[in-house]
Design a protein around this motif. Structure first.
Motif, PDB file in Angstrom:
ATOM      1  N   ARG A 209     -60.901  -6.405  81.229  1.00 41.22           N
ATOM      2  CA  ARG A 209     -61.095  -5.291  80.296  1.00 41.22           C
ATOM      3  C   ARG A 209     -59.958  -4.268  80.450  1.00 41.22           C
ATOM      4  O   ARG A 209     -59.361  -3.826  79.477  1.00 41.22           O
ATOM      5  CB  ARG A 209     -62.450  -4.614  80.573  1.00 41.22           C
ATOM      6  CG  ARG A 209     -62.866  -3.615  79.508  1.00 41.22           C
ATOM      7  CD  ARG A 209     -64.178  -2.925  79.875  1.00 41.22           C
ATOM      8  NE  ARG A 209     -64.006  -1.916  80.914  1.00 41.22           N
ATOM      9  CZ  ARG A 209     -63.673  -0.645  80.686  1.00 41.22           C
ATOM     10  NH1 ARG A 209     -63.488  -0.225  79.451  1.00 41.22           N
ATOM     11  NH2 ARG A 209     -63.538   0.208  81.685  1.00 41.22           N
ATOM     12  N   LEU A 210     -59.631  -3.940  81.712  1.00 43.79           N
ATOM     13  CA  LEU A 210     -58.587  -2.935  81.947  1.00 43.79           C
ATOM     14  C   LEU A 210     -57.212  -3.466  81.549  1.00 43.79           C
ATOM     15  O   LEU A 210     -56.369  -2.704  81.062  1.00 43.79           O
ATOM     16  CB  LEU A 210     -58.601  -2.495  83.412  1.00 43.79           C
ATOM     17  CG  LEU A 210     -59.856  -1.701  83.824  1.00 43.79           C
ATOM     18  CD1 LEU A 210     -59.896  -1.496  85.329  1.00 43.79           C
ATOM     19  CD2 LEU A 210     -59.895  -0.352  83.098  1.00 43.79           C
ATOM     20  N   ARG A 211     -57.004  -4.773  81.730  1.00 39.25           N
ATOM     21  CA  ARG A 211     -55.728  -5.367  81.287  1.00 39.25           C
ATOM     22  C   ARG A 211     -55.565  -5.206  79.787  1.00 39.25           C
ATOM     23  O   ARG A 211     -54.489  -4.850  79.302  1.00 39.25           O
ATOM     24  CB  ARG A 211     -55.699  -6.867  81.623  1.00 39.25           C
ATOM     25  CG  ARG A 211     -55.175  -7.149  82.992  1.00 39.25           C
ATOM     26  CD  ARG A 211     -55.129  -8.658  83.245  1.00 39.25           C
ATOM     27  NE  ARG A 211     -54.846  -8.896  84.647  1.00 39.25           N
ATOM     28  CZ  ARG A 211     -55.237  -9.958  85.316  1.00 39.25           C
ATOM     29  NH1 ARG A 211     -55.921 -10.913  84.717  1.00 39.25           N
ATOM     30  NH2 ARG A 211     -54.930 -10.100  86.591  1.00 39.25           N
ATOM     31  N   SER A 212     -56.634  -5.459  79.043  1.00 40.20           N
ATOM     32  CA  SER A 212     -56.490  -5.372  77.592  1.00 40.20           C
ATOM     33  C   SER A 212     -56.312  -3.914  77.149  1.00 40.20           C
ATOM     34  O   SER A 212     -55.636  -3.652  76.157  1.00 40.20           O
ATOM     35  CB  SER A 212     -57.665  -6.047  76.878  1.00 40.20           C
ATOM     36  OG  SER A 212     -58.863  -5.431  77.265  1.00 40.20           O
ATOM     37  N   LEU A 213     -56.894  -2.978  77.898  1.00 42.62           N
ATOM     38  CA  LEU A 213     -56.723  -1.562  77.547  1.00 42.62           C
ATOM     39  C   LEU A 213     -55.328  -1.035  77.866  1.00 42.62           C
ATOM     40  O   LEU A 213     -54.749  -0.275  77.102  1.00 42.62           O
ATOM     41  CB  LEU A 213     -57.748  -0.702  78.297  1.00 42.62           C
ATOM     42  CG  LEU A 213     -59.193  -0.732  77.798  1.00 42.62           C
ATOM     43  CD1 LEU A 213     -60.073   0.108  78.714  1.00 42.62           C
ATOM     44  CD2 LEU A 213     -59.275  -0.201  76.363  1.00 42.62           C
ATOM     45  N   SER A 214     -54.810  -1.431  79.025  1.00 41.69           N
ATOM     46  CA  SER A 214     -53.530  -0.827  79.439  1.00 41.69           C
ATOM     47  C   SER A 214     -52.332  -1.560  78.837  1.00 41.69           C
ATOM     48  O   SER A 214     -51.252  -0.990  78.740  1.00 41.69           O
ATOM     49  CB  SER A 214     -53.415  -0.780  80.957  1.00 41.69           C
ATOM     50  OG  SER A 214     -53.344  -2.071  81.471  1.00 41.69           O
ATOM     51  N   GLY A 215     -52.523  -2.797  78.428  1.00 42.54           N
ATOM     52  CA  GLY A 215     -51.435  -3.550  77.785  1.00 42.54           C
ATOM     53  C   GLY A 215     -50.255  -3.748  78.714  1.00 42.54           C
ATOM     54  O   GLY A 215     -50.408  -3.783  79.935  1.00 42.54           O
ATOM     55  N   PRO A 216     -49.048  -3.855  78.149  1.00 44.61           N
ATOM     56  CA  PRO A 216     -47.877  -4.216  78.951  1.00 44.61           C
ATOM     57  C   PRO A 216     -47.346  -3.079  79.837  1.00 44.61           C
ATOM     58  O   PRO A 216     -46.450  -3.296  80.642  1.00 44.61           O
ATOM     59  CB  PRO A 216     -46.835  -4.608  77.894  1.00 44.61           C
ATOM     60  CG  PRO A 216     -47.258  -3.914  76.648  1.00 44.61           C
ATOM     61  CD  PRO A 216     -48.737  -3.714  76.721  1.00 44.61           C
ATOM     62  N   ARG A 217     -47.910  -1.875  79.710  1.00 42.11           N
ATOM     63  CA  ARG A 217     -47.421  -0.755  80.527  1.00 42.11           C
ATOM     64  C   ARG A 217     -47.592  -1.017  82.013  1.00 42.11           C
ATOM     65  O   ARG A 217     -46.819  -0.538  82.848  1.00 42.11           O
ATOM     66  CB  ARG A 217     -48.244   0.512  80.211  1.00 42.11           C
ATOM     67  CG  ARG A 217     -47.849   1.223  78.983  1.00 42.11           C
ATOM     68  CD  ARG A 217     -48.720   2.435  78.801  1.00 42.11           C
ATOM     69  NE  ARG A 217     -50.127   2.074  78.635  1.00 42.11           N
ATOM     70  CZ  ARG A 217     -51.123   2.945  78.515  1.00 42.11           C
ATOM     71  NH1 ARG A 217     -50.885   4.237  78.577  1.00 42.11           N
ATOM     72  NH2 ARG A 217     -52.368   2.540  78.335  1.00 42.11           N
ATOM     73  N   LEU A 218     -48.660  -1.728  82.368  1.00 42.84           N
ATOM     74  CA  LEU A 218     -49.011  -1.902  83.779  1.00 42.84           C
ATOM     75  C   LEU A 218     -49.508  -3.321  84.003  1.00 42.84           C
ATOM     76  O   LEU A 218     -50.381  -3.800  83.280  1.00 42.84           O
ATOM     77  CB  LEU A 218     -50.118  -0.900  84.151  1.00 42.84           C
ATOM     78  CG  LEU A 218     -50.586  -0.911  85.606  1.00 42.84           C
ATOM     79  CD1 LEU A 218     -49.495  -0.376  86.528  1.00 42.84           C
ATOM     80  CD2 LEU A 218     -51.864  -0.072  85.756  1.00 42.84           C
ATOM     81  N   ARG A 219     -48.933  -3.971  85.021  1.00 43.92           N
ATOM     82  CA  ARG A 219     -49.435  -5.291  85.407  1.00 43.92           C
ATOM     83  C   ARG A 219     -50.613  -5.067  86.359  1.00 43.92           C
ATOM     84  O   ARG A 219     -50.439  -4.464  87.423  1.00 43.92           O
ATOM     85  CB  ARG A 219     -48.312  -6.066  86.098  1.00 43.92           C
ATOM     86  CG  ARG A 219     -48.709  -7.407  86.644  1.00 43.92           C
ATOM     87  CD  ARG A 219     -47.484  -8.233  87.029  1.00 43.92           C
ATOM     88  NE  ARG A 219     -46.415  -7.374  87.557  1.00 43.92           N
ATOM     89  CZ  ARG A 219     -45.177  -7.770  87.772  1.00 43.92           C
ATOM     90  NH1 ARG A 219     -44.811  -9.001  87.512  1.00 43.92           N
ATOM     91  NH2 ARG A 219     -44.273  -6.940  88.256  1.00 43.92           N
TER      92      ARG A 219
END
Ligand code: ZN
Ligand code: ZN
Length: 267
Positions: free
Chosen positions: A73-83
């Protein structure tokens, strides 16, 4: 997914982070916000693994799926800004550890192997958490270890060496952490030759097996020391150890705490 050289090419990462899933003091999304604010490229979460002994610090087996869902969920929210990486700090207790099929099968990006528990000297079937506050450690020394600090230290390092030989993880977590409580129990113990030999032997083994070695900055602010201690930095540099500098943060405000000090000493 887990390329340590790419991650550590800049100081903008942390791979040792505790949240609501174990004994951390804030939910995962607040650590993501803190990482973005710091300009981090990579944030790895590392809840304390499920464990077969009573512990208020470790996550439950039931919450592992929820943890992995929250990562997605957090990956989809933060996108490419943060791995965002899904890690785990897995306890090696002798009977349980990172080499177990259960942990190997979890879809994690990386695993930290750590020792927080050793068996009691007087009640060998009892596992004792030797990692917490000194006031508790001191009481446990009397209750479970007959005051034998050398036995505790030797057992800690023997367990750590055994953990390395069994495998199933990438990063050796805070490898000499027992030095903090042992040093408060007996001042100067970690400068005694038998003690430094145990640390050097453990580091030798970690290098031989090719593990990534963590420089853990969690205790720097309060106790002015790293794990492993700064005295071992020169040899780690000389031997071109693969190192990762982690804050072991339990609070988003401490995500980057004392990391730059360690990075400067290692530069
Ligand atoms: Zn730990
Ligand atoms: Zn930790």
């Amino acid at each position: 997914m887990f390329d340590i050289t790419a991650i550590t090419a800049t100081p903008l990462y942390n791979l040792h982070t505790h949240t609501q899933f174990c004994d951390g003091h804030a939910p995962m999304n607040q650590f993501v916000d803190a990482a973005i604010e710091l300009g981090f490229t990579t944030l790895g979460f590392s809840p304390h693994s499920p464990i077969n002994t009573e512990s208020t610090c470790n996550m439950t087996t039931e919450s592992v799926a929820e943890y992995l869902n929250e990562i997605q969920r957090l990956r989809s929210l933060s996108g490419p800004r943060l791995r965002i990486l899904a890690g785990m700090e897995i306890d090696f207790t002798g009977e349980q550890g990172p080499a177990d099929g259960y942990f190997r099968r979890l879809p994690l990006d990386y695993r930290i192997g750590s020792i927080h528990f050793i068996p009691s000297l007087t009640e060998p079937d009892t596992l004792v958490d030797i990692d917490g506050k000194f006031e508790n450690f001191e009481k446990k020394m009397a209750r479970y270890f007959d005051g034998d600090i050398e036995w505790v230290v030797r057992t800690y390092f023997a367990r750590a060496v055994e953990m390395l030989s069994r495998g199933g993880f990438d990063i050796v977590g805070h490898c000499d952490k027992i030095a903090l409580n042992a040093g408060l129990y007996r001042a100067g113990i970690e400068s005694e030759p038998w003690f430094t030999t145990l640390v050097n032997d453990l580091l030798d083994a970690a290098l031989d097996y090719g593990y990534i070695i963590e420089i853990n900055t969690k205790a720097y602010e309060r106790h002015h020391r790293f794990f492993p201690d700064e005295r071992y930095f020169a040899r780690l540099r000389r031997q071109q150890a693969r190192l990762v500098v982690n804050s072991d943060a339990h609070d988003p405000n401490l995500l980057n705490a004392s990391r730059q000090i360690a990075l400067d000493l290692l530069a």
